[in-house]
Structure formats: C-alpha cells, structure tokens
Write a protein that holds these residues in place. Structure first.
Motif, short mmCIF file in Angstrom:
data_model
loop_
_atom_site.label_atom_id
_atom_site.label_comp_id
_atom_site.label_asym_id
_atom_site.label_seq_id
_atom_site.Cartn_x
_atom_site.Cartn_y
_atom_site.Cartn_z
N GLN A 1 0.74 -1.09 -0.03
CA GLN A 1 0.23 0.19 0.00
C GLN A 1 1.03 1.19 -0.06
O GLN A 1 1.61 1.39 0.78
CB GLN A 1 -1.07 -0.04 1.13
N ASP B 1 -15.96 7.88 -14.14
CA ASP B 1 -14.83 6.71 -14.01
C ASP B 1 -15.48 5.41 -14.38
O ASP B 1 -14.91 4.44 -14.93
CB ASP B 1 -14.43 6.76 -12.58
N SER C 1 -13.69 11.13 -8.62
CA SER C 1 -14.39 9.76 -8.56
C SER C 1 -15.63 9.75 -8.71
O SER C 1 -16.52 10.09 -7.62
CB SER C 1 -13.75 8.80 -7.19
N ASP D 1 -10.32 6.85 -9.54
CA ASP D 1 -10.33 7.81 -10.56
C ASP D 1 -9.67 7.04 -11.83
O ASP D 1 -8.66 7.53 -12.09
CB ASP D 1 -9.45 9.08 -10.08
N ASN E 1 -12.05 -1.55 -0.36
CA ASN E 1 -11.17 -1.73 -1.41
C ASN E 1 -9.84 -2.33 -1.34
O ASN E 1 -8.63 -2.17 -1.11
CB ASN E 1 -10.48 -0.07 -1.86
N ASP F 1 -7.25 2.84 -7.47
CA ASP F 1 -7.53 4.35 -7.46
C ASP F 1 -8.87 4.49 -8.22
O ASP F 1 -8.86 4.16 -9.49
CB ASP F 1 -6.25 5.00 -8.21
N ASP G 1 1.00 7.15 -4.09
CA ASP G 1 1.35 7.05 -5.62
C ASP G 1 1.85 8.39 -6.26
O ASP G 1 0.82 9.42 -6.06
CB ASP G 1 0.32 6.63 -6.64
N ARG H 1 -8.74 9.35 -14.49
CA ARG H 1 -7.65 10.49 -14.14
C ARG H 1 -8.12 11.93 -14.46
O ARG H 1 -7.34 12.78 -14.97
CB ARG H 1 -6.41 10.21 -15.10
#
Length: 645
Positions: free
Chosen positions: A420, A631, A627, A620, A613, A618, A423, A623
C-alpha cells in the motif's frame, strides 16, 4: 555498483551483517515520542518484579531498635502471581541507620536465606531449619551519624543467585562491623539500629520478628513485635527486606491448544465465555515447522476479522514476555498480527499482512517468529497488557472470531501483492514531490511511495533521475526500492547530507552537485541504470529482510526494526527529462480476479460509494481528478475494447 550499495544489498539478502549498522547514528538514540506512545511494556525479558516486602502496617512510623543484631523473619510470595512458584533473586533492598546521637560507623549486612522456617526452637537450636539457599553480604557500608530518623536505603540488583520457593521460607539478617564482629548489647539511644522502610506491599509474613535476645548466637523461638532499647520505651519492631526475583511465570489456563495446519484455521468464542480467565480468552499457539521466518519463506497471520465485538490481541512467549500487541491493525477495529515473509492483500480498510511483526524478546532473531509455544490473549477493546501474562481486561465483553493463516509446516509458495503506497505518478521534470510520511515504532515504522518511470534512464542515454531527502528530519533513515516483480532494486542508508539517504540513477557525468549542505555525495549515477516500470520506494528507520533471494525473489518484503517514533520524512525527485514518455495504460481488472468483466464494474461502483477496496485501486479511473460516474463509464468502455482514458 558502489561498495555502500553492494554491502547493504548483501545484508538484506541474508549475509552475516547487520543492516542497521549502515544507517549512521543509532536510531534508538533519537527516540521521539508522539504523545502517549505505547512502549509495549518494555518487552520484559522475564517476570522480574518486587515479590516480597514483609511489613504491611503503614499506619505506624517504624523503627526497630534491636536488642541484638541477629534477627530472623519468614516470608511468603502470596498474594500475587508468584504464589506457589519459584524463582531466582535479581535484586535486594534493605535499610540501615544509626541511633540518635550515634557516631558515624561502618557496618556489614549479611543475610542468609533458608528454605524452611519453624517459629519454635529446641534448646540450643535456631528457629530456622532447612537448607541454606544463599547468602548476601553487603561489604562495608559507611553510615553517617544519627540516621535513625531516615536511615540509608540500599537497593542492589543482581545481588546473588539463590532460588526462592513459596513456602515457609526464612531469612536471617546479621549486622556486623567491618571486622566481622557482631555489635554488642546496644545502649539506650547510642547503638546501631535498623531503620524500617515500607516499600511495595507484596508477599506476606506472620508479623513476628525473631531475635537473639541473650547474645548467645541463637535466635529465640519466641517472636515479638516489640523491642526495648536498653531500658527505654518499647518501640514497634519490624524488619523490612525487599526482594525482586526472576521467575518463569506459569502460563494461564488456555481455551484451546492450537497447532495450526497450513491454510486457514478459525475459532470463535467470547472473552467472558467458557474457559476464559478474568475476562480474557487464552489460546496456546504451537508454531510448528521452522516457524514464520523470512529465510524459510514462511508466514503466520492472525486476525479477528468477522468478530461481532471489538477485541485486542497480545502474544506472549512461554516465559510470559510480550512478543507483540495489536488493537486495530485489521479492518475497522479488528486486531491483526503478521509474522514472517511476504505481503498478502488487506481486508477492507485494514493493513496488509506484510510480516511486519517480529519477536523482540529473542535478542537478535529479527526475521519473524521462531517455532515454539506461544500464548495469545484475546481481550476486550481497551485492555492493558504487561509481562508475566498479566492482562487487565477492558470493560465490555466481546464475542470474537480468531483466524490463523499460515504455511509454516510446508513453506509452500504464495503470491505477494505490492505494498500500500502513496502514488506520486509518472516521473517527469523538473521535480517530483514525494509527500511527507511519518513513521512509528517497530511494526509502524515503514511507509511506501510508488512511482512509474516510462523513460529508459541509463548512462548511455545521458538521462538521469536523482532523489534526495534534504528536507527530511535530520535523523538516520533508510530507503529501499522494489520493482514491480517484488525484488529489491536499489537501497541507500546515508549517502546524502546529514546522514540522509539519496539515490542517483542513470548518467554518471556530468556530476550533479550534492544537495542540502553539501555533506553528502554528489549525484553521479551511483545506483546504476533503471529501466521503465513501476517502482515502490520504502522508507524505514532500520529496514530488515532476510528473504534468501531478495534481489530475484524479494516478494516486496521489508520490515522495520527501529524503536524511534514520530519523525517525518519526505523526498524530492529531480529527473533530467520533462516529458514522462508514458502512454496511457490501464488495467480494467480492478478486482484482480483475472477477468475484465461486470465484476470489475460492480467493484468500482462499490469503492466510489465508500465501500471496501481490498485491491487498493485508485477509483479515479479516467484521471480527471474526481471519483464519479465518469470513471464507471470509462471502465465500461475499456472492458468493451475501447482505449484507456
């Protein structure tokens, strides 16, 4: 590859060296406590504590003016957890002082310990009977004048090796002068007297003190609580001796004995149900095979997932020492332990099963949990845990589910998932910010950043990618870069300014100036070339991994051994290229079941709605910074064969 990097990688790959030694100043010397940090009870090596104090009447100011210097008393370890057990002394405390108007003098305190005490005596025989267990001799003690009112208290650790038994034990105390001659019959207000101090009230005696009333060398068989100094007023008598001992504390009664088979083992119960002790459910866990160790590619995970109530975990070794404590490492408020190697997917919002725990009581085995017998306390939320299997249960009983997953018996293969991580995206210049992370102690002292490199950064290409930590707290820490296959790719322990880590990939020349105050190395491609791919940069106080082939089969495995807490670390990436070179690529298999289908659409809908999750996506997907329904539409389009957004 430079010497520094080669040595660190060799340590992580299992060579006979200590990775922490490369981190510069010892991190333990820079402990920063963040609030009321749980110090885990000090990780007691054994059950060492005050176990005996023979005076319990605290309402009287005590002083003992002994008619003779030779006195005896009995002792017992009850009440307390040491009743009916035996142990070895680890410390002794006593007090001694001179009478009013007495001059300064030198004395010796000698204490004999016997295994039996009989409060009557035959003619010409002492009241104590049995085998001499041990003798403590203080050596010369210089006493100042007139210390009767306060006395001088002495506390000696590791006094002598004598085994105590919880029976009618006896100790015999002799006060001698430096030449070894007993004091004569004391005169009123002028002779040496024992000053009585009250300490921890642990253990018991019958309340009487026995003494040599006529100076014939034998202790009277008649006990007393009064003593006269010459012809003076009777004074309350008592003789304080404080003992601390080292015990192999007996284990608690257990709900069940588990020798977990490979795979998942599940048990259910209640903290106040059948077999529980003091509101705590105990399990004896017999860890088989070679144990849960990095070097064996084995693991042992325990959690309370699926419990109806909220429980905390503490794992003890067979001596009653705390191995680990966890309260909510799993999803929600569930507890979780993870020993050994590898990295397995999290449940819900919980932490991954990443082998972060290790047995801190072994004094050097830091790669997980050895084979052996352990005791798991399952206790209501809010419980407190301390050594000697001591648990103070929380107020609310709880129904629980205990799950144990392991491969310790056959060391089978298993899949490791990426960590985890935060990013930071696709790498492009002029700079890349690696956001600050704060590290905790031991199992909480490891954090990850993720970055994607689409350029082929090599010396031949003339491209470079440098990462520095000049803005991090000024304390030693370490960096470890793993590739997308879970293998250790690069590491650094202190090449940057102020003993901070730094990394430099690609072009060797021209050199880039050292960062910060210039005390570190210049950037000159010391960490070699780095091909395109996704990488994971771990930061730890003292990173450790004993995976045998960490460079080729690393399994994303790394744990922190450092006991510091609360320091914040950040990094700054400086690539030589401003175009990331990345082509839009996306993976529509969001639930990681091997298929791109309706299940993935349902998965992203659930995550966007605030659900679990477990694969760490992600949401999104397109991008665009949000969210939302866009998406979901983008994912449906990709599953149908459309291009990645």
């Amino acid at each position: 590859m430079n010497v520094k990097k080669s040595l660190l990688l060799a340590c992580l790959a299992g060579a006979a060296c200590v990775p922490a030694a490369l981190a510069g100043p010892e991190v333990e010397n820079n402990v920063k406590l963040a609030g009321d940090i749980d110090l885990r009870g000090g990780y007691q090596t054994r059950a060492t504590a005050e176990v005996y104090d023979n005076f319990t009447n605290t309402s009287v100011t005590i002083r003992g003016g002994f008619g003779r210097s030779r006195v005896a008393d009995d002792y017992n370890f009850a009440p307390g957890p040491w009743a009916a057990t035996q142990g070895t002394t680890s410390g002794i405390g006593f007090a001694i002082g001179t009478g009013a108007f007495a001059p300064a003098q030198t004395v010796i305190v000698k204490i004999d310990f016997y295994d039996n005490f009989v409060p009557t005596a035959l003619a010409g025989a002492n009241v104590y009977q049995g085998t001499l267990l041990g003798t403590y001799n203080s050596g010369p003690i210089n006493l100042p004048a007139n210390t009767l009112s306060g006395g001088v208290f002495f506390r000696i650790n590791d006094a002598f090796a004598a085994t105590f038994t919880d029976a009618s034990g006896a100790f015999v105390q002799e006060t001698q002068d430096a030449g070894g001659t007993r004091y004569p019959e004391p005169l009123a207000a002028t002779a040496a007297n024992m000053v009585i101090l009250n300490g921890l009230i642990v253990g018991s005696s019958d309340g009487n003190v026995y003494r040599d009333t006529n100076a014939d060398g034998f202790i009277s068989g008649t006990g007393t609580t009064d003593v006269r100094v010459g012809t003076g007023t009777p004074l309350r008598e008592g003789l304080i001796l404080q003992l601390s001992a080292d015990f192999a504390t007996p284990p608690p009664a257990t709900v069940a004995v588990l020798a977990p088979a490979d795979g998942l083992t599940t048990r259910t119960g209640s903290t106040n149900g059948a077999g529980s002790v003091g509101g705590v459910a105990w399990y004896q866990i017999d860890v088989g095979g070679v144990g849960a160790l990095d070097s064996a590619l084995t693991f042992l995970d325990m959690d309370s997932e699926g419990s109806a109530g909220d429980v905390d975990f503490a794992l003890y070794n067979a001596n009653g020492d705390i191995v680990s404590i966890d309260t909510n490492g799993g999803s929600g408020s569930n507890a979780q332990f993870s020993y050994g190697t590898g990295r397995r997917a999290a449940v819900g919002d919980g932490r991954q099963y990443d082998g972060r725990h290790f047995d801190q009581t072994t004094g050097g085995t830091n790669e997980g949990l050895n084979a052996g017998t352990f005791f798991l306390a399952v206790a209501p939320a809010g419980s407190t845990f301390s050594g000697s299997f001591s648990v103070t249960a929380g107020a609310t009983p709880a129904a629980y589910t205990l799950r144990i997953n392991t491969n310790v018996n056959n060391a089978g293969t298993f899949t490791s998932v990426p960590p985890q991580a935060i990013d930071v995206g696709n790498i492009s210049g002029p700079s890349v910010n690696f956001p600050a992370v704060t590290l905790g102690r031991f199992e909480d002292g490891l954090q990850w950043w993720q970055f994607t490199l689409c350029q082929d950064v090599t010396d031949a290409s003339g491209l470079f990618f440098d990462i520095n930590a000049e803005l991090a707290d000024d304390i030693a820490h370490e960096w470890f870069v793993f590739d997308s296959n879970g293998n250790l790719f690069a590491a650094d322990a202190g090449s940057g300014p102020g003993n901070r880590p730094q990394l430099s990939f690609g072009a060797v020349s021209p050199e880039r100036a050292a960062s910060g105050d210039g005390s570190g190395l210049p950037f000159a491609g010391q960490d070699g070339d780095i091909p395109p791919g996704t990488y994971y940069l771990g930061v730890a106080y003292d990173g450790f991994s004993a995976v045998p082939a960490i460079l080729t089969d690393g399994r994303f495995h790394l744990r922190n051994l450092g006991g510091s807490d609360g320091f914040s670390f950040s990094a700054l990436g400086q690539p030589s290229f401003t175009d990331s070179g990345c082509v839009a690529v996306c993976d529509p298999d969001l639930n990681q079941d091997g298929n791109a289908d309706q299940g993935d659409v349902d998965y992203i809908i659930n995550v966007i709605a605030g659900g679990d999750n477990p694969t760490g996506i992600d949401p999104d997907f397109n991008r665009d910074g949000n969210s939302d329904q866009g998406d979901i539409d983008a994912l449906v389009n990709v599953i149908a064969g459309g291009a990645c957004p």
